[in-house]
Design an enzyme around this catalytic site. Structure first.
Site: not given
Length: 357
Positions: A35, A332, A335
């Site tokens: 990610s 978040d 990340h």
């Protein structure tokens, strides 16, 4: 905030005496990983690990370059480090996800992302969330290479791949979502995290050798961040970092550095393999946030507390999502914000990737 850290990524190394961006010695950016580098591939597969909804992408503003205030599948409020790196090499401002059905070879020829949020070196890690395993990312790259040959011709495509920069960034999910959570696959076989790390390093080596066999000659193999300091991994009582996880990351990174040095000496055909340091710039930000323009490095911008929200838990219904994500290191619970991604990219360009300019 110091002047040095307020400068944009296009620094001294990125300009020739004429003041123009560096010549395109790197014609394309090819990306694999999780990610931290997924630019939207998970939008097009069946998985719960997605970020194709607001408020993700809320600060994505590219001016005349296109885009703006829209979710793209990036797990951030804006651009990722690889997007800034692409720009630094004079390539497009956004690296397109390969699985986007609207992406044409005319855009993929200068960059393609095969990364999948939730992926790891261990296929069992990817299986946890039904995302692309590393082997599938490689299969898609082989498909891409075949399309590139049809688009450019064999000789030109070979040149593009040999001059392209291949970026590989993953490993955190293997430890945080697999080994330390509910161990599956190879993770369940090792009592010591260092032994599991050795297995992962073996997978990383095999992957780089496979890329080399397919024409890659410039590879940036990225290490782990101080994963014990991610908002989700900070201790619930006092918010302190989980130092055990940081020690594991440092041990893995030491092994990766040694692997990079060995591969750089062994791979033929003019291959160059470099180590991408992520731990250093993130640790520096955590140690002295104000010097880099940050105010909060403990909680994520999105959510009620910023300590556990990510993915679908970070959405428009989150009432306390911060007003200015630029003041936060994390978007978040896991990340980075666009601001931190920029810092990472700037550091990598100035300490490592400049060798490819």
């Amino acid at each position: 905030m110091s002047l040095r850290h307020s400068l944009p990524i296009l620094l001294l190394q990125l300009y020739i005496l004429s003041g123009e961006p560096a010549a395109a010695k790197v014609p394309a950016l090819i990306v694999f990983g999780d990610s931290t580098v997924d630019t939207g591939n998970n939008n097009y597969i069946s998985t719960v690990i997605k970020s194709d909804f607001a408020p993700y992408g809320r600060d994505l503003q590219l001016g005349s370059g296109g885009g703006g205030d829209q979710p793209t599948g990036r797990f951030s409020n804006g651009r990722l480090a690889i997007d800034f790196i692409s720009e630094a090499f004079g390539l497009p401002l956004l690296v397109p996800p390969y699985l986007d059905p609207n992406a044409k070879m005319s855009s993929l020829v200068t960059g393609a992302c095969f990364a999948s949020a939730g992926a790891g070196y261990d296929n069992a890690t990817s299986d946890l969330f039904s995302v692309l395993p590393l082997s599938k990312e490689l299969d898609y790259f082989k498909e891409y290479a075949a399309k590139l040959r049809s688009f450019q011709g064999d000789d030109k495509a070979e040149e593009t791949l040999s001059e392209a920069l291949f970026i590989v960034s993953m490993g955190s999910n293997d430890f945080l979502e697999n080994y330390y959570a509910v161990p599956r696959g190879h993770a369940a076989q090792y009592a010591a995290a260092s032994d599991y790390a050795a297995y992962l390093l073996g997978v990383a080596e095999s992957f780089v050798r496979a890329l080399h066999a397919l024409g890659a000659r410039k590879v940036d193999l990225n290490g782990l961040p101080p994963m014990g300091c991610l908002p989700m991994e900070r201790r619930a009582v006092d918010g302190a970092c989980t130092e055990e996880y940081n020690a594991v990351a440092q041990g893995f990174n030491a092994g990766l550095r040694a692997l990079v040095e060995r591969l750089d000496g062994e791979l033929d055909g003019g291959a160059r393999v470099v180590y991408g340091d992520v731990y250093g710039p993130v640790a520096d930000v955590l140690a002295d946030p104000a010097a880099y323009g940050f105010e909060d490095v403990r909680a994520g911008c999105c959510g009620t507390t910023g300590r556990f929200e990510m993915g679908y838990m970070c959405n428009q219904a989150s009432p306390l999502t911060c007003a200015d994500a630029g003041k936060y290191a994390f978007w978040d619970a896991i990340h980075p914000t666009e601001h931190l991604h920029r810092v990472i990219a700037e550091r990598k360009m100035n300490t490592t990737l400049y060798v490819f300019l």
